[in-house]
Design an enzyme around this catalytic site. Structure first.
Site, PDB file in Angstrom:
ATOM      1  N   LYS A  23      10.118  -7.642   0.820  1.00  0.00           N
ATOM      2  CA  LYS A  23       8.733  -8.443   0.635  1.00  0.00           C
ATOM      3  C   LYS A  23       7.547  -7.552   0.973  1.00  0.00           C
ATOM      4  CE  LYS A  23       6.495 -12.621   1.161  1.00  0.00           C
ATOM      5  NZ  LYS A  23       5.102 -12.401   1.446  1.00  0.00           N
ATOM      6  N   ASP A  25       3.741  -6.338   1.386  1.00  0.00           N
ATOM      7  CA  ASP A  25       2.407  -6.718   1.893  1.00  0.00           C
ATOM      8  C   ASP A  25       1.499  -6.161   1.079  1.00  0.00           C
ATOM      9  OD1 ASP A  25       0.485  -7.984   3.369  1.00  0.00           O
ATOM     10  OD2 ASP A  25       0.790  -6.818   5.145  1.00  0.00           O
ATOM     11  N   GLU A 164       7.089  -6.544   5.855  1.00  0.00           N
ATOM     12  CA  GLU A 164       6.711  -8.043   5.882  1.00  0.00           C
ATOM     13  C   GLU A 164       7.948  -9.208   5.754  1.00  0.00           C
ATOM     14  OE1 GLU A 164       3.374 -11.064   3.767  1.00  0.00           O
ATOM     15  OE2 GLU A 164       4.463  -9.201   2.548  1.00  0.00           O
TER      16      GLU A 164
END
Length: 314
Positions: A23, A25, A164
């Site tokens: 994931k 950021d 993240e």
């Protein structure tokens, strides 16, 4: 077209039906290439092409394609939303080019939605991914990050690396444009919170009246906004000026929060309509929903207040 969105998750799904990605950021975008022209759109549908001139040569790769991905700015080798914030709002071409030379972005491409006029959104993720990898998109400012079978292992690895979190995707899932789906699940590590600004207070150190802190709100579960705390850390210089300019036309006579704001926070406040979304890094979210020691990262032009209400109700 609007991007497909992931649903929040507290656990990582397991089994052969799922695949897992890092994931990032950054800022979610759709990148449309057609007849030599490149258009980059934010998740809210705004044209942000001018902000990222270093991605322009993507238009030379293929005649027609639509990509889904995340624009990230690296700080010390890690994606940083704070580092990206200075790039997100730039519309002037020359300034964008100067910033691109000093602090370039990278496009992390994770989905392929159209290729040579063929709509791929009804195809399963696995088919779209296979085609995406065959495109061999590996450039100075863009890449196709790998995917992983073991979500638990990736979750721990991203924690150790200070990333993240992860996104888990069902291999058989079609692309549901503009919808939030449980076929995509996001599980973050960091306590990073998107919140609306419901008021601001001037700097304490002088009588200039310049913005020094903001009052934050998060969804209250009934379509309104609950007070989540006061934030001053990180609001200074150009960031403070940009935020003040965004809030200036939104002044209102009363508090927009559905609960009382403590006097220590409310004194001297100028109330504003809760339309500006900001990103804050915080040590934790307390049991009563307050952000502990929040620090300002930037304005989120790619997220709307309605988006926050939708996630809260997911």
């Amino acid at each position: 077209m609007r991007p497909m969105l992931a649903s929040p998750a507290d656990t990582t799904p397991r089994g052969e039906d799922w695949v897992h990605e890092v994931k990032w950021d950054g800022m979610r975008v759709l990148v449309d290439v057609h007849d030599g022209k490149l258009t980059i759109s934010s998740r809210t549908g705004n044209d942000v092409t001018a902000s990222y001139p270093e991605l322009a040569t993507l238009a030379d790769q293929y005649d027609d394609m639509l990509l889904d991905g995340e624009v990230v700015a690296l700080d010390g080798g890690r994606p940083s939303f704070a580092a990206l914030a200075d790039r997100m709002h730039v519309k002037d071409r020359r300034r964008a080019e100067r910033l691109a030379a000093a602090r370039p972005v990278t496009l992390m491409v994770f989905d392929l939605l159209r290729l040579y006029a063929a709509d791929l959104t009804s195809q399963p993720w696995s088919a779209r991914r296979e085609l995406l990898e065959r495109l061999d998109l590996d450039g100075r400012h863009w890449q196709v990050p790998p995917v992983y079978d073991d979500g638990d292992e990736l979750f721990e690895a991203t924690r150790e690396q200070g990333l993240e979190g992860i996104v888990s995707k069902r291999r058989s899932a079609p692309y549901l444009a503009g919808r939030r789906s449980k076929d995509w699940l996001k599980r973050p590590h960091r306590t990073s919170v998107s919140a609306v600004v419901g008021g601001w207070r001037p700097e304490k150190t002088n009588d200039s009246g310049r913005l020094g802190a903001v009052l934050l709100g998060v969804p209250d579960g009934a379509g309104g906004w609950r007070f989540a705390g006061r934030m001053g850390s990180g609001i200074a210089g150009a960031a403070a000026v940009r935020l003040a300019e965004a809030l200036a036309p939104l002044t209102r006579p009363t508090s927009p929060f559905s609960d009382p704001v403590p006097r220590i926070d409310a004194v001297g406040a100028t109330w504003v309509e809760p339309r500006v979304v900001v990103e804050a890094r915080t040590l934790e979210v307390t049991r009563d929903g307050r952000l502990r020691q929040p620090a300002y990262l930037g304005i989120r032009t790619d997220v709307t207040p309605d988006d926050l209400q939708e996630v809260d109700g997911a």
